[in-house]
Motif scaffolding. Structure first.
Motif, PDB file in Angstrom:
ATOM      1  N   VAL A 304       0.845  -1.194   0.000  1.00 29.05           N
ATOM      2  CA  VAL A 304       0.000   0.000   0.000  1.00 29.05           C
ATOM      3  C   VAL A 304       0.885   1.250   0.000  1.00 29.05           C
ATOM      4  O   VAL A 304       1.762   1.397   0.855  1.00 29.05           O
ATOM      5  CB  VAL A 304      -0.916   0.029   1.240  1.00 29.05           C
ATOM      6  CG1 VAL A 304      -1.742   1.307   1.256  1.00 29.05           C
ATOM      7  CG2 VAL A 304      -1.817  -1.202   1.272  1.00 29.05           C
ATOM      8  N   VAL A 305       0.644   2.135  -0.959  1.00 28.19           N
ATOM      9  CA  VAL A 305       1.269   3.457  -0.944  1.00 28.19           C
ATOM     10  C   VAL A 305       0.281   4.412  -0.275  1.00 28.19           C
ATOM     11  O   VAL A 305      -0.809   4.652  -0.786  1.00 28.19           O
ATOM     12  CB  VAL A 305       1.619   3.933  -2.356  1.00 28.19           C
ATOM     13  CG1 VAL A 305       2.125   5.373  -2.317  1.00 28.19           C
ATOM     14  CG2 VAL A 305       2.669   3.027  -2.982  1.00 28.19           C
ATOM     15  N   LEU A 306       0.664   4.911   0.900  1.00 25.05           N
ATOM     16  CA  LEU A 306      -0.199   5.757   1.718  1.00 25.05           C
ATOM     17  C   LEU A 306       0.275   7.209   1.645  1.00 25.05           C
ATOM     18  O   LEU A 306       1.445   7.487   1.921  1.00 25.05           O
ATOM     19  CB  LEU A 306      -0.185   5.272   3.170  1.00 25.05           C
ATOM     20  CG  LEU A 306      -0.842   6.177   4.214  1.00 25.05           C
ATOM     21  CD1 LEU A 306      -2.340   6.309   3.953  1.00 25.05           C
ATOM     22  CD2 LEU A 306      -0.581   5.653   5.619  1.00 25.05           C
ATOM     23  N   VAL A 307      -0.634   8.130   1.308  1.00 24.35           N
ATOM     24  CA  VAL A 307      -0.302   9.552   1.222  1.00 24.35           C
ATOM     25  C   VAL A 307      -1.258  10.323   2.123  1.00 24.35           C
ATOM     26  O   VAL A 307      -2.459  10.389   1.853  1.00 24.35           O
ATOM     27  CB  VAL A 307      -0.407  10.074  -0.225  1.00 24.35           C
ATOM     28  CG1 VAL A 307       0.080  11.520  -0.295  1.00 24.35           C
ATOM     29  CG2 VAL A 307       0.384   9.196  -1.182  1.00 24.35           C
ATOM     30  N   ASP A 308      -0.732  10.898   3.202  1.00 29.70           N
ATOM     31  CA  ASP A 308      -1.548  11.689   4.129  1.00 29.70           C
ATOM     32  C   ASP A 308      -0.662  12.751   4.761  1.00 29.70           C
ATOM     33  O   ASP A 308       0.373  12.430   5.348  1.00 29.70           O
ATOM     34  CB  ASP A 308      -2.158  10.795   5.218  1.00 29.70           C
ATOM     35  CG  ASP A 308      -3.297  11.487   5.960  1.00 29.70           C
ATOM     36  OD1 ASP A 308      -3.110  12.651   6.378  1.00 29.70           O
ATOM     37  OD2 ASP A 308      -4.357  10.877   6.139  1.00 29.70           O
ATOM     38  N   PRO A 309      -1.033  14.044   4.660  1.00 28.53           N
ATOM     39  CA  PRO A 309      -0.187  15.103   5.196  1.00 28.53           C
ATOM     40  C   PRO A 309      -0.182  15.181   6.713  1.00 28.53           C
ATOM     41  O   PRO A 309       0.710  15.804   7.290  1.00 28.53           O
ATOM     42  CB  PRO A 309      -0.787  16.378   4.592  1.00 28.53           C
ATOM     43  CG  PRO A 309      -2.218  16.026   4.353  1.00 28.53           C
ATOM     44  CD  PRO A 309      -2.232  14.572   3.999  1.00 28.53           C
ATOM     45  N   VAL A 328       3.413  -1.164   3.950  1.00 27.97           N
ATOM     46  CA  VAL A 328       3.017   0.232   3.747  1.00 27.97           C
ATOM     47  C   VAL A 328       4.227   1.091   3.395  1.00 27.97           C
ATOM     48  O   VAL A 328       5.253   1.039   4.086  1.00 27.97           O
ATOM     49  CB  VAL A 328       2.325   0.805   5.006  1.00 27.97           C
ATOM     50  CG1 VAL A 328       1.868   2.241   4.755  1.00 27.97           C
ATOM     51  CG2 VAL A 328       1.135  -0.070   5.420  1.00 27.97           C
ATOM     52  N   LEU A 329       4.077   1.880   2.326  1.00 31.72           N
ATOM     53  CA  LEU A 329       5.033   2.930   1.982  1.00 31.72           C
ATOM     54  C   LEU A 329       4.310   4.255   2.214  1.00 31.72           C
ATOM     55  O   LEU A 329       3.412   4.610   1.452  1.00 31.72           O
ATOM     56  CB  LEU A 329       5.479   2.805   0.522  1.00 31.72           C
ATOM     57  CG  LEU A 329       6.145   1.483   0.114  1.00 31.72           C
ATOM     58  CD1 LEU A 329       6.386   1.441  -1.393  1.00 31.72           C
ATOM     59  CD2 LEU A 329       7.459   1.308   0.863  1.00 31.72           C
ATOM     60  N   GLY A 337       4.383  10.409  -3.294  1.00 30.68           N
ATOM     61  CA  GLY A 337       3.593   9.209  -3.528  1.00 30.68           C
ATOM     62  C   GLY A 337       3.743   8.688  -4.946  1.00 30.68           C
ATOM     63  O   GLY A 337       3.851   7.470  -5.167  1.00 30.68           O
ATOM     64  N   LEU A 338       3.772   9.590  -5.932  1.00 26.81           N
ATOM     65  CA  LEU A 338       3.967   9.177  -7.321  1.00 26.81           C
ATOM     66  C   LEU A 338       5.330   8.538  -7.529  1.00 26.81           C
ATOM     67  O   LEU A 338       5.469   7.534  -8.252  1.00 26.81           O
ATOM     68  CB  LEU A 338       3.805  10.390  -8.246  1.00 26.81           C
ATOM     69  CG  LEU A 338       2.377  10.908  -8.437  1.00 26.81           C
ATOM     70  CD1 LEU A 338       2.389  12.209  -9.233  1.00 26.81           C
ATOM     71  CD2 LEU A 338       1.508   9.873  -9.144  1.00 26.81           C
ATOM     72  N   ARG A 339       6.361   9.093  -6.887  1.00 30.60           N
ATOM     73  CA  ARG A 339       7.701   8.521  -7.014  1.00 30.60           C
ATOM     74  C   ARG A 339       7.748   7.123  -6.404  1.00 30.60           C
ATOM     75  O   ARG A 339       8.385   6.209  -6.957  1.00 30.60           O
ATOM     76  CB  ARG A 339       8.735   9.429  -6.338  1.00 30.60           C
ATOM     77  CG  ARG A 339       9.049  10.689  -7.127  1.00 30.60           C
ATOM     78  CD  ARG A 339      10.355  11.322  -6.671  1.00 30.60           C
ATOM     79  NE  ARG A 339      10.285  11.734  -5.275  1.00 30.60           N
ATOM     80  CZ  ARG A 339       9.868  12.923  -4.865  1.00 30.60           C
ATOM     81  NH1 ARG A 339       9.459  13.814  -5.761  1.00 30.60           N
ATOM     82  NH2 ARG A 339       9.860  13.240  -3.592  1.00 30.60           N
ATOM     83  N   LEU A 340       7.078   6.942  -5.259  1.00 32.58           N
ATOM     84  CA  LEU A 340       7.044   5.613  -4.639  1.00 32.58           C
ATOM     85  C   LEU A 340       6.345   4.605  -5.555  1.00 32.58           C
ATOM     86  O   LEU A 340       6.799   3.457  -5.695  1.00 32.58           O
ATOM     87  CB  LEU A 340       6.329   5.678  -3.284  1.00 32.58           C
ATOM     88  CG  LEU A 340       7.070   6.407  -2.163  1.00 32.58           C
ATOM     89  CD1 LEU A 340       6.182   6.527  -0.928  1.00 32.58           C
ATOM     90  CD2 LEU A 340       8.358   5.669  -1.809  1.00 32.58           C
ATOM     91  N   GLN A 343       8.846   3.911  -8.469  1.00 34.44           N
ATOM     92  CA  GLN A 343      10.103   3.243  -8.141  1.00 34.44           C
ATOM     93  C   GLN A 343       9.918   1.899  -7.454  1.00 34.44           C
ATOM     94  O   GLN A 343      10.694   0.965  -7.679  1.00 34.44           O
ATOM     95  CB  GLN A 343      10.960   4.163  -7.260  1.00 34.44           C
ATOM     96  CG  GLN A 343      11.362   5.462  -7.948  1.00 34.44           C
ATOM     97  CD  GLN A 343      12.003   6.452  -6.991  1.00 34.44           C
ATOM     98  OE1 GLN A 343      12.225   6.151  -5.814  1.00 34.44           O
ATOM     99  NE2 GLN A 343      12.303   7.656  -7.482  1.00 34.44           N
ATOM    100  N   GLN A 344       8.902   1.797  -6.595  1.00 32.30           N
ATOM    101  CA  GLN A 344       8.751   0.579  -5.804  1.00 32.30           C
ATOM    102  C   GLN A 344       7.451  -0.163  -6.085  1.00 32.30           C
ATOM    103  O   GLN A 344       7.175  -1.193  -5.464  1.00 32.30           O
ATOM    104  CB  GLN A 344       8.829   0.917  -4.308  1.00 32.30           C
ATOM    105  CG  GLN A 344      10.143   1.611  -3.932  1.00 32.30           C
ATOM    106  CD  GLN A 344      10.320   1.722  -2.430  1.00 32.30           C
ATOM    107  OE1 GLN A 344      10.089   0.768  -1.697  1.00 32.30           O
ATOM    108  NE2 GLN A 344      10.727   2.897  -1.973  1.00 32.30           N
ATOM    109  N   GLY A 345       6.668   0.366  -6.999  1.00 37.16           N
ATOM    110  CA  GLY A 345       5.407  -0.287  -7.310  1.00 37.16           C
ATOM    111  C   GLY A 345       4.376  -0.014  -6.233  1.00 37.16           C
ATOM    112  O   GLY A 345       4.438   0.980  -5.515  1.00 37.16           O
TER     113      GLY A 345
END
Length: 413
Positions: A304-309, A328-329, A337-340, A343-345
């Motif tokens: 899971v790529v998690l994006v929260d400020p 979790v990334l 988040g886009l880079r993750l 780069q890491q799927g």
């Protein structure tokens, strides 16, 4: 005929009428200017309410989830310290939870006043009404009874579930307050043609879709009723229909806001000493979605790529996901988040809708540009999204760990 005296003139024909028209135009402009100023003040109040509610819901999410974790940890102590101390601590935690629930209700009112989240789904009115009734029954005044009059074959309605329950709860509380000596509240629902005579003909309302069926959900009481002056201001924000300083003045405006969000209608009829009826026109769900069953898969072990400020919310959601076996990334902004993802799927994108710099919907668009089938879950504090994207699930804060994991499991892999 006597000649006109010096310094005297015959009146110019039409001058009085012209002055009257000019005065009318000036008055109309002044009225429109005042309406515009009032609309701008209400818009500002809504924006402020939305911002405060957004921050409150972030804090409530953290508090609620850590209360769940604390309760579990305290229960684990029972074999070592005994049941007595554990029960005492659990009682204290329960008091904190009740305070958090009341804060959540306030945040929900503020968010509904600010505009709500706009997410709708088919809802079984029998379940929704029964849930609100069970929650409020212990708080009803002595001598107040509630009668439910809902046909067995009542169709599902397409609404925001939380908004519907909040609106119904507010109407029941208002009716309860209008029955200081006891009385009867009736909750009645009927499928209706709202264009028929005697339909929704009073109270603020947007136009309805004439080709769509609606359910008329009404709350009736035989209480004190409202005077005309009160009735005309009933939906005005910060104006309370209750005597003294008992009301917040946000109850009926939030009900109106909910109705407007679902393209429904509200109708009010009140007579002093006889009671009040407030009815909502709710659109019938036009699809065949079963409102009782939702597919749930295991979904464990996904990246899971998690994006929260919000750092605390980000840390908490990470813990929720990791506990269920997900990897979790986590990051604080959309660009990272886009880079993750690049780069890491990542098997799924989980992000806050209100992101700094790169808004949540723009993040979804850019992520989907290279991976069109990427599952996406967006968090919202109840603010209405200005964009829509297919196959994106929305989860309104605050939410439990169970709700988060279930929603994540519902996303197609």
């Amino acid at each position: 005929m006597s000649p006109t005296g010096a310094g005297q003139h015959e009146p110019i024909a039409g001058t009085s009428r012209w002055d009257d028209e000019r005065t009318g135009v000036v008055q109309e402009r002044a009225r429109l200017s005042e309406q515009l100023a009032q609309a701008q003040r209400l818009d500002l109040a809504g924006r402020l309410a939305g911002g405060v509610a957004h921050d409150l819901k972030n804090l409530i999410t953290v508090l609620s989830s850590y209360l769940d974790l604390a309760s579990g940890s305290v229960q684990d102590l029972a074999p070592r310290v005994g049941d007595g101390p554990v029960e005492t601590i659990l009682d204290d935690l329960d008091q904190i939870r009740q305070a958090v629930d009341r804060t959540e209700a306030l945040a929900r009112k503020l968010m509904e006043f600010a505009g709500g989240d706009g997410a709708t789904e088919p809802v079984d009115l029998h379940r929704a009404v029964a849930s609100v009734h069970a929650r409020l029954a212990p708080a009803l005044a002595e001598g107040v009874t509630v009668e439910l009059d809902l046909p067995d074959d009542l169709p599902a309605v397409r609404v925001d579930t939380d908004g519907l329950e909040q609106a119904l709860e507010q109407l029941l509380r208002n009716s309860n307050d209008a029955l200081p000596e006891g009385g009867t509240i009736v909750v009645r629902a009927r499928v209706t043609d709202t264009a028929a005579p005697g339909g929704f003909t009073s109270g603020p309302r947007p136009p309805l879709d004439a080709g769509r069926r609606h359910v008329r959900l009404a709350v009736l009481d035989d209480g004190t009723g409202m005077e005309d002056e009160t009735l005309t201001r009933a939906f005005e924000p910060l104006f309370s229909t209750k005597p003294g300083a008992r009301g917040s003045g946000l109850g009926l405006p939030t009900v109106l806001s909910f109705v407007q969000q679902i393209d429904g209608m509200i109708d009010v009829h009140s007579v002093p000493g006889e009671g009040t009826t407030i009815a909502l026109a709710l659109p019938v769900a036009t699809d065949d979605v079963d409102v009782d069953e939702r597919p749930v898969g295991d979904g464990a072990g996904r990246l899971v790529v998690l994006v929260d400020p919000n750092e605390r919310a980000r840390r908490l959601v990470t813990e929720m996901l990791a506990t269920a076996g997900h990897r979790v990334l986590a990051c604080a902004d959309g660009e990272t988040g886009l880079r993750l993802l690049e780069q890491q799927g990542g098997d799924v994108l989980v992000a806050e809708l209100a992101l700094p710099g790169l808004p949540g919907w723009r993040l979804v668009e850019r992520a989907r540009a290279s991976r069109p089938r990427l599952p996406v879950l967006l968090f919202t504090s109840g603010q209405a999204p200005t964009r829509t994207t297919a196959d994106v699930r929305m989860l309104v804060k605050p939410f439990s760990s169970e709700r988060l994991l279930q929603t994540l499991d519902e996303l197609a892999p």
